[in-house]
Motif scaffolding. Structure first.
Motif, PDB file in Angstrom:
ATOM      1  N   ALA A   1     -34.238 -61.950 -18.275  1.00 30.28           N
ATOM      2  CA  ALA A   1     -33.003 -61.204 -18.032  1.00 30.28           C
ATOM      3  C   ALA A   1     -33.200 -59.772 -18.503  1.00 30.28           C
ATOM      4  O   ALA A   1     -33.598 -59.535 -19.640  1.00 30.28           O
ATOM      5  CB  ALA A   1     -31.828 -61.853 -18.773  1.00 30.28           C
ATOM      6  N   ASN A   2     -32.916 -58.839 -17.615  1.00 27.15           N
ATOM      7  CA  ASN A   2     -33.092 -57.417 -17.933  1.00 27.15           C
ATOM      8  C   ASN A   2     -31.952 -56.648 -17.284  1.00 27.15           C
ATOM      9  O   ASN A   2     -31.866 -56.562 -16.063  1.00 27.15           O
ATOM     10  CB  ASN A   2     -34.448 -56.918 -17.431  1.00 27.15           C
ATOM     11  CG  ASN A   2     -34.709 -55.484 -17.836  1.00 27.15           C
ATOM     12  OD1 ASN A   2     -33.876 -54.848 -18.495  1.00 27.15           O
ATOM     13  ND2 ASN A   2     -35.851 -54.956 -17.463  1.00 27.15           N
TER      14      ASN A   2
ATOM     15  N   THR B   1     -36.239 -63.582 -22.506  1.00 25.71           N
ATOM     16  CA  THR B   1     -36.827 -64.624 -21.675  1.00 25.71           C
ATOM     17  C   THR B   1     -36.502 -65.981 -22.250  1.00 25.71           C
ATOM     18  O   THR B   1     -36.256 -66.118 -23.458  1.00 25.71           O
ATOM     19  CB  THR B   1     -38.349 -64.459 -21.576  1.00 25.71           C
ATOM     20  OG1 THR B   1     -38.918 -64.552 -22.892  1.00 25.71           O
ATOM     21  CG2 THR B   1     -38.723 -63.125 -20.958  1.00 25.71           C
ATOM     22  N   VAL B   2     -36.504 -66.980 -21.375  1.00 22.92           N
ATOM     23  CA  VAL B   2     -36.361 -68.384 -21.776  1.00 22.92           C
ATOM     24  C   VAL B   2     -37.152 -69.213 -20.772  1.00 22.92           C
ATOM     25  O   VAL B   2     -37.258 -68.861 -19.594  1.00 22.92           O
ATOM     26  CB  VAL B   2     -34.877 -68.801 -21.817  1.00 22.92           C
ATOM     27  CG1 VAL B   2     -34.256 -68.809 -20.438  1.00 22.92           C
ATOM     28  CG2 VAL B   2     -34.728 -70.163 -22.472  1.00 22.92           C
TER      29      VAL B   2
ATOM     30  N   PRO C   1     -29.802 -58.026 -23.324  1.00 20.60           N
ATOM     31  CA  PRO C   1     -29.473 -59.431 -23.087  1.00 20.60           C
ATOM     32  C   PRO C   1     -30.164 -60.376 -24.054  1.00 20.60           C
ATOM     33  O   PRO C   1     -31.220 -60.087 -24.606  1.00 20.60           O
ATOM     34  CB  PRO C   1     -29.973 -59.649 -21.651  1.00 20.60           C
ATOM     35  CG  PRO C   1     -31.090 -58.685 -21.502  1.00 20.60           C
ATOM     36  CD  PRO C   1     -30.716 -57.493 -22.319  1.00 20.60           C
ATOM     37  N   SER C   2     -29.516 -61.505 -24.277  1.00 22.35           N
ATOM     38  CA  SER C   2     -30.150 -62.697 -24.812  1.00 22.35           C
ATOM     39  C   SER C   2     -29.894 -63.798 -23.809  1.00 22.35           C
ATOM     40  O   SER C   2     -28.863 -63.817 -23.150  1.00 22.35           O
ATOM     41  CB  SER C   2     -29.561 -63.058 -26.184  1.00 22.35           C
ATOM     42  OG  SER C   2     -28.175 -63.334 -26.068  1.00 22.35           O
TER      43      SER C   2
ATOM     44  N   ILE D   1     -30.907 -72.967 -14.049  1.00 19.95           N
ATOM     45  CA  ILE D   1     -29.914 -71.956 -14.409  1.00 19.95           C
ATOM     46  C   ILE D   1     -30.207 -71.458 -15.805  1.00 19.95           C
ATOM     47  O   ILE D   1     -30.427 -72.249 -16.732  1.00 19.95           O
ATOM     48  CB  ILE D   1     -28.482 -72.545 -14.343  1.00 19.95           C
ATOM     49  CG1 ILE D   1     -28.198 -73.118 -12.949  1.00 19.95           C
ATOM     50  CG2 ILE D   1     -27.461 -71.494 -14.697  1.00 19.95           C
ATOM     51  CD1 ILE D   1     -26.877 -73.833 -12.847  1.00 19.95           C
ATOM     52  N   CYS D   2     -30.242 -70.142 -15.948  1.00 21.56           N
ATOM     53  CA  CYS D   2     -30.293 -69.539 -17.273  1.00 21.56           C
ATOM     54  C   CYS D   2     -29.056 -68.651 -17.430  1.00 21.56           C
ATOM     55  O   CYS D   2     -28.604 -68.018 -16.478  1.00 21.56           O
ATOM     56  CB  CYS D   2     -31.576 -68.739 -17.502  1.00 21.56           C
ATOM     57  SG  CYS D   2     -31.807 -67.345 -16.387  1.00 21.56           S
TER      58      CYS D   2
END
Length: 1315
Positions: free
Chosen positions: A880-881, A889-890, A806-807, A826-827
């Motif tokens: 996100a994984n 991550t963000v 993921p990105s 929200i991401c």
């Protein structure tokens, strides 16, 4: 057909060795298919060089490479095979070297490495010219793999030149000024040699070189010619009339060779004996591919020639001492001495072996007139038939003198190898082969079986390495069971070295079992179908013990129980549930072993049964989809009659049944027919015909397997979607069925046909499954496959789903939410697959915060926080994984918006200043809110006009905290003692605070007085300071025990502290505590409306006292207690007299009873009277007296301690309270209608929050931050007034207001002026 390295002999392939075109040895090998150079053997598959497959196909892990080796060195050609299942052999120039790792017949060759790791490296020791050839590594075919052959490589040998020599015209005299040609020849080199000529140490130019063939193939002779102009010798050496001729001068050739450097170097010297001057020629030879160090460049005149009268004589021939016999054993160290007598000068000596120089070291014995050279030679098998030569020469020798001796070396074979199968069957011929490596003289081979010598052998002797002989013995022996377990020995004896070496193996002889019998029910007893019957088979004897196998009507049964052993044999049990087929069926038990002979026993059973056979037939030869098929079912004999039914899958049919007929075994046979409309689903399905017996409640059935021809159809299990991780290999399976099964398929992607040629990433196997190497996201999409056979065409599509890590990015950053509402962060992830629980949220701030509710909607990760508080504001991290590394991550920032909240503690509602027009007061309104807070001010309900020069407003912003300060210049009691109303507002609401500007006065009582902790001798107290009266305040604690009539006082240190620990208390004692505040004007009432805090100390921790000390301690405590009782009585007496005297003198504080009454009524007389004296003038204990805080000038007129001043002259004067400076961030200043904005004002409405960080970051800013105003717990209240006090004190330092330190600084209204 001619095979290289093998001859086909019947069913065996015999490996043969060639030497001088003759077969010198032949070794039988197991049957195999030889790989021939002239063509493939019939039925042999073409070997593939780099084949891969799915059925354990063998392949090369590493292949050999070209190699360059010096002569005499060791060369290793690497070959590693993956999943080797065939025979691995090396090929040299088309000749197979054999599968054995020792490679018999090639003593310098062997296969090395770990065979379990597939290592079959070819090692060549002492490399020679004959090793300069091409090589291949071959792996033969096996049951699971095709043969493979490596690429052809070459071994390139580097051979130094042999003994060089000159060709010079010495027949005629040399004349000065004429040209002469000198030729230097370097023979037998590989590659060609490079020759450099020197004269007297100077390199000659103009040398012309050319090559010719050497004595052997691949060797070259290099010729170097130079033209030399012979010059006159100087006059100082001989007279002008002297000419050089052969009678006056002599030319000598001196050869110098250094084998260690592989660079022969030699000199040509021309000497005139009359002048004793030597002209030297030097020839240095270098290999073209390797540079070597050059040797001597010239020679000096031998001093023995200095005298003209000494005769010049050649030496006598040399002799060799120390070699009595020509035969020597390998391993012996020979010490040989070469002696040459006479000669002037004495001879130089050197040793050679087979023409190669061994030693050039010698010594001269002038007294004995001889030269001596000693040679130390370690004898090896390679020295067999070697010629040792010693040569002597001096300056006048026309040619070297030499003596030679040939030596014969007796050496033993290095190995004895025993070949053959040592496991055989009784009565068969055992054929074995025993051979040795080369030895001298040849060995004699004898065979032994146990202690018995076998004489049925044939010996063959062939030439071996180093002049030795190889002995090969073939033995044939008929074995019997008595030979089992005996040791078979091959013994090799060398008569020359008296050496004996043997190789042995254990013989294993197989012979069949002796007897087999059965334990079964009697054959004449009928058994019902379904009955369980146990049949047991026994067998004795045999090597190995027999293997028992049960057969039914000649067919092996696999459901028999495991074979067991007993003391004399083996047994195997067969448990049967009888069926119709068991009626009169023959059950046989076979006993076999590796002796390949079978003995049997059998029995029969009588069974009542249903139909014993079922048969389905049809007249149609080919079945196709859509046709109508008619099947006929004929049941075998059954007793009683059975009824027939049809079954196709889960469907049951009732066919057309005909009248029954009598059949075998006294039963009847029934016939039925069935018609079906065929489809592709019927292919390979079974149509079952069942004959059921109602009486036995049993039935028999058979089936007809349908072979339906139809065009390609794709299986329901054919995947319509294939998932694969990016950069891996994608395999799209193809599950297609058709009849005929020969199906041709093509793949299409985006309407383009996929081909292998030109695009190495696509590949498909024989099953038409598509493979894509290193897939990327661009390869995703729909792949269509079209398949056809003789019946038609069909196609299907498969979606290729490429999964990747993921990105992630934030849908919105920052996220703004109002206090108490719901925040949604929200991401969004770009990933494949999108899985559940893929997102994880983490709070990045300090402390612990409840993260909230985490949910996921497809590729969106949602963090929902209900009823948001200000503690939720900060930075959150979304991870996100989807199981594919690495996670992404963000960070998302949450900003909580809330309406302004003004700090409203007691200390904020008043501001004190003198009203004499000489001071400046600051009215501070401190608010917190997001968005930005705007302030407005009213004075006594009227909006303030900051155009008036006496009023200024300054706004300071620090994160979400804003402070508005109104400076009142030249405070007037008449004009400015009023109520200032501060209103803080933003888009979410407003808050208001009334602040009263009053004259400086005594402080207000503290609040929230409480206990923090208690021990056996101490109590820690805590309170919240109130308004300080405009001056710096301090605190004093009053306390007494329930057994004491007087109070004790303790001044708090540091003065501004709001927590203090009282020590020196008694265990298990109840105390009453109060606290009040003091400043330069006076003191306040006690906290919480004169409330009393009652606390009981804890018991003293028990300490173990030794038994012998307990009595002593008891006595001491008794004495101390008595003294305390006396002192207490005296204290009470004098205390009552003092109180009485004080009451008569009219003390201002009132009586003790009056003080208690005031405390109970909650009055605040001490605060109202503005007195800083103790109301009852109780005596202060010594410990408290030493800690009283006496601010300089603050109580200069106090008489609190006047009665006790003489008791002690030691007082503790504390330092001032540490006050950190306040560094506010100016926001705007309004005065005279002018607004001053800061230079770095943020452009974003929330930029001050973003830049300063959220609330956790603001805590580290110069401005103190109070806790949440909604937390009414005492601990939070304590933090609140601490922070506010700290802020207020910092603000007081920023003001231009002097603190009152003496009576002269009191406000004017306290000096007699009225307000």
């Amino acid at each position: 057909m001619r095979c290289t390295g093998f001859m086909l002999c019947g069913e065996e392939c015999v490996e043969f060795l060639l030497r001088d075109s003759e077969i010198i040895s032949a070794l039988p090998r197991k049957p195999m298919r030889a790989i021939c150079r002239s063509g493939r053997q019939k039925d042999a598959p073409e070997p593939q060089r780099h084949s891969t497959g799915t059925h354990a196909q063998q392949a090369f892990r590493s292949e050999p490479r070209n190699l360059t080796v010096r002569m005499g060195a060791t060369a290793v050609l690497r070959c590693e095979v993956l999943r080797a299942s065939g025979t691995v052999q090396w090929v040299k120039d088309g000749l197979l070297l054999g599968p054995q790792r020792s490679l018999p017949g090639f003593p310098r060759y062997s296969m090395i490495g770990n065979p379990t790791k597939g290592q079959y490296h070819l090692q060549i020791e002492k490399a020679q010219l004959e090793d300069d050839a091409s090589y291949e590594c071959q792996v033969g075919r096996s049951e699971s793999s095709r043969a493979i052959i490596s690429s052809t490589v070459w071994v390139n040998m580097l051979i130094p030149p042999s003994k060089p020599y000159f060709e010079v015209d010495m027949a005629t005299p040399w004349t000065a000024g004429k040209k002469y040609v000198v030729t230097c020849i370097a023979p037998d080199a590989k590659p060609m040699a490079e020759i450099t000529l020197y004269k007297d140490g100077v390199e000659l130019t103009g040398v012309e070189s050319f090559n010719m063939s050497g004595s052997k193939d691949k060797l070259l002779n290099t010729h170097a010619d130079v033209t030399y102009v012979f010059a006159h010798l100087p006059d100082s050496f001989f007279s002008p009339t002297c000419s050089i001729s052969p009678s006056l001068s002599l030319f000598l050739v001196s050869l110098v060779f250094t084998p260690l450097l592989f660079s022969p170097s030699f000199l040509v010297s021309a000497m005139n004996f009359g002048t004793q001057r030597t002209v030297t020629w030097h020839c240095a030879i270098e290999l073209a591919s390797v540079k070597y160090t050059k040797l001597h460049s010239g020679s000096e005149t031998d001093p023995i020639l200095a005298g003209r009268q000494v005769p010049i004589l050649p030496p006598q021939p040399p002799v060799i001492v120390g070699l009595e016999r020509a035969e020597v054993k390998a391993g012996r160290m020979l010490v040989l001495e070469c002696v040459s007598h006479g000669g002037n000068p004495l001879a130089t000596l050197h040793w050679t072996k087979n023409g190669e120089v061994l030693s050039t070291t010698w010594k001269k014995d002038v007294v004995a007139q001889k030269s001596i050279s000693i040679l130390y030679l370690k004898i090896t098998p390679a020295d067999n038939q070697a010629v040792l030569c010693c040569e002597s020469v001096n300056l006048v020798s026309l040619s070297p003198l030499s003596v030679s001796r040939k030596i014969t070396v007796f050496f033993e074979p290095a190995e004895v190898t025993l070949l053959g199968e040592f496991t055989t069957i009784e009565g068969q011929d055992l054929v074995l082969n025993c051979y040795t490596t080369s030895s001298n003289p040849p060995v004699q081979i004898r065979w032994w079986l146990g202690y018995k010598e076998l004489d049925s052998s044939v010996a063959t002797i062939t030439e071996g390495d180093n002049g030795g002989m190889i002995t090969i013995s073939n033995m044939t022996h008929v074995v019997s069971r008595e030979d089992d377990g005996l040791k078979l020995t091959c013994e090799a004896f060398n008569k020359g070295t008296h050496f004996s070496k043997s190789q042995d193996a254990i013989l294993n002889v197989y012979y069949p079992p002796l007897k087999v019998w059965l334990d079964t029910p009697p054959q004449d007893v009928p058994l019902r179908s379904g009955t369980t019957v146990c049949l047991i088979c026994f067998s004795t004897g045999g090597n190995p013990p027999g293997t028992l196998t049960w057969f039914k009507n000649g067919k092996a049964l696999s459901d028999a129980l495991r074979q067991t052993s007993f003391d004399r044999g083996v047994a195997r049990e067969l448990v049967l549930v009888l069926t119709a087929s068991d009626n009169m069926a023959t059950y046989r038990c076979d006993a076999t072993n590796k002796a390949k002979k079978t003995i049997s026993a059998h029995t029969k059973l009588m069974v009542n049964f249903t139909a014993i056979s079922m048969k389905i037939s049809t007249k149609q030869q080919e079945l196709r989809r859509g046709q109508m098929l008619t099947l006929e079912c004929q049941s075998g004999s059954s007793n009683p009659k059975a009824s027939i039914s049809w079954t196709l899958g889960a469907l049951r049919f009732q066919g057309v049944e005909q009248p029954p007929k009598r059949a075998q075994f006294g039963g009847v046979s029934v016939h039925s027919s069935l018609s079906l409309n065929l489809s592709s689903q019927h292919h390979n399905q079974r149509v079952i015909c069942q004959a059921y017996s109602p009486v036995l409640a049993e039935g028999a059935n058979t089936f007809f397997k349908l072979n339906v021809l139809y065009p390609p159809e794709f299986s329901p299990e054919q995947p319509t979607k294939v998932q694969v991780v990016e950069n891996d290999m994608a395999t799209i399976p193809l599950l297609v069925s058709a009849n005929p099964e020969e199906v041709s398929c093509i793949w299409l992607h985006r309407r383009e046909k996929l081909v292998k040629v030109g695009y190495l990433r696509y590949n498909w196997s024989d099953e038409n499954a598509l493979e894509i190497r290193n897939v990327t996201r661009n390869n995703a999409g729909v792949y269509t496959v079209k398949c056809s056979n003789d019946e038609g065409v069909n196609q299907t599509s498969v979606m290729l789903d490429i999964q990747y890590a993921p990105s992630v990015k934030a849908e919105k950053d920052p996220v703004l939410v109002n206090l108490g509402e719901t925040a949604d962060m929200i991401c969004v992830a770009d990933a494949n697959p999108i899985i559940s629980d893929m997102f994880f949220w983490k709070w990045l701030g300090e402390g612990e915060v409840e993260v909230g509710q985490e949910t996921q909607e497809d590729k969106y990760g949602l963090l929902t926080i209900h009823n948001v508080t200000r503690a939720h504001a900060g930075l959150y991290q979304c991870t996100a994984n989807n199981g594919i590394a690495p996670p992404a991550t963000v960070d998302v920032q949450l900003i909580v918006q809330f309406k302004p909240e003004i700090q409203k503690g007691a200390q904020w509602r008043k501001v004190a200043s003198r009203g004499d027009g000489t001071t400046t007061a600051e009215v501070v309104c401190w608010a917190e809110g997001i968005p930005r807070v705007d302030f407005s001010w009213e004075k006594n309900g009227v909006l303030m006009d900051f155009a008036n020069h006496r009023y200024e407003e300054q706004t300071v912003s620090e994160g979400s905290f804003q402070t508005s300060t109104v400076r009142v210049i030249n405070v007037s009691a008449a004009l400015d003692y009023a109520v200032f109303s501060c209103t803080a507002r933003n888009s979410l609401g407003e808050d208001k605070l009334d602040i009263q500007l009053v004259s400086t006065n005594h402080p207000d009582p503290p609040t929230s007085f409480r206990q923090v902790s208690v021990s056996h001798d101490s109590v820690t107290l805590e309170w919240i300071p109130s308004f300080n009266g405009g001056l710096r305040q301090r605190f004093r604690i009053r306390y007494r025990s329930d057994q004491s009539a007087s109070f004790l006082y303790m001044d708090v240190f540091p003065p501004s502290a709001s927590t203090f620990t009282i020590t020196g208390l008694q265990p298990v004692t109840t105390y009453n505590f109060s606290v009040n505040a003091l400043n330069a004007i006076g003191e306040s009432g006690y906290a919480d409306n004169n409330a009393v805090l009652t606390i009981t100390t804890m018991a003293r921790p028990e300490e173990e006292v030794p038994e012998e000390e307990r009595g002593y301690l008891t006595e001491v405590l008794t004495v101390v207690f008595g003294i305390l009782l006396v002192l207490n009585s005296l204290g009470c007496f004098f205390g009552l007299r003092w109180k009485k005297r004080r009451g008569q003198t009219g003390g201002k504080g009132g009586s003790v009873l009056g003080g208690k009454k005031n405390e109970e009524d909650g009055s605040s007389q001490s605060a109202v009277s503005n007195s800083n004296k103790y109301e009852s003038r109780e005596k202060i204990n010594a410990a408290a007296q030493r800690t009283l805080l006496l601010d300089s000038g603050s109580e200069s007129d106090s008489n609190v301690y006047e009665s006790y001043a003489a008791e002690s002259s030691h007082y503790y004067y504390p330092t001032g309270d540490y006050m950190p400076p306040l560094s506010p961030l100016p926001e705007e200043m309004r005065r005279l209608d002018v607004t001053h904005l800061p230079l770095d004002a943020p452009s974003h409405p929330y930029e001050y929050v973003r830049n300063r960080g959220l609330y956790q970051d603001i805590l580290a800013s110069p401005l103190p931050s109070p806790p949440s105003l909604f937390d009414h717990r005492l601990s939070n209240q304590r933090n609140e007034w601490r922070s506010s006090t700290y802020h207020q004190q910092a603000a007081e330092r920023a003001r231009d207001v002097r603190q009152l330190q003496s009576d002269s600084d009191l406000p004017f209204e306290l000096r007699g002026e009225l307000v």
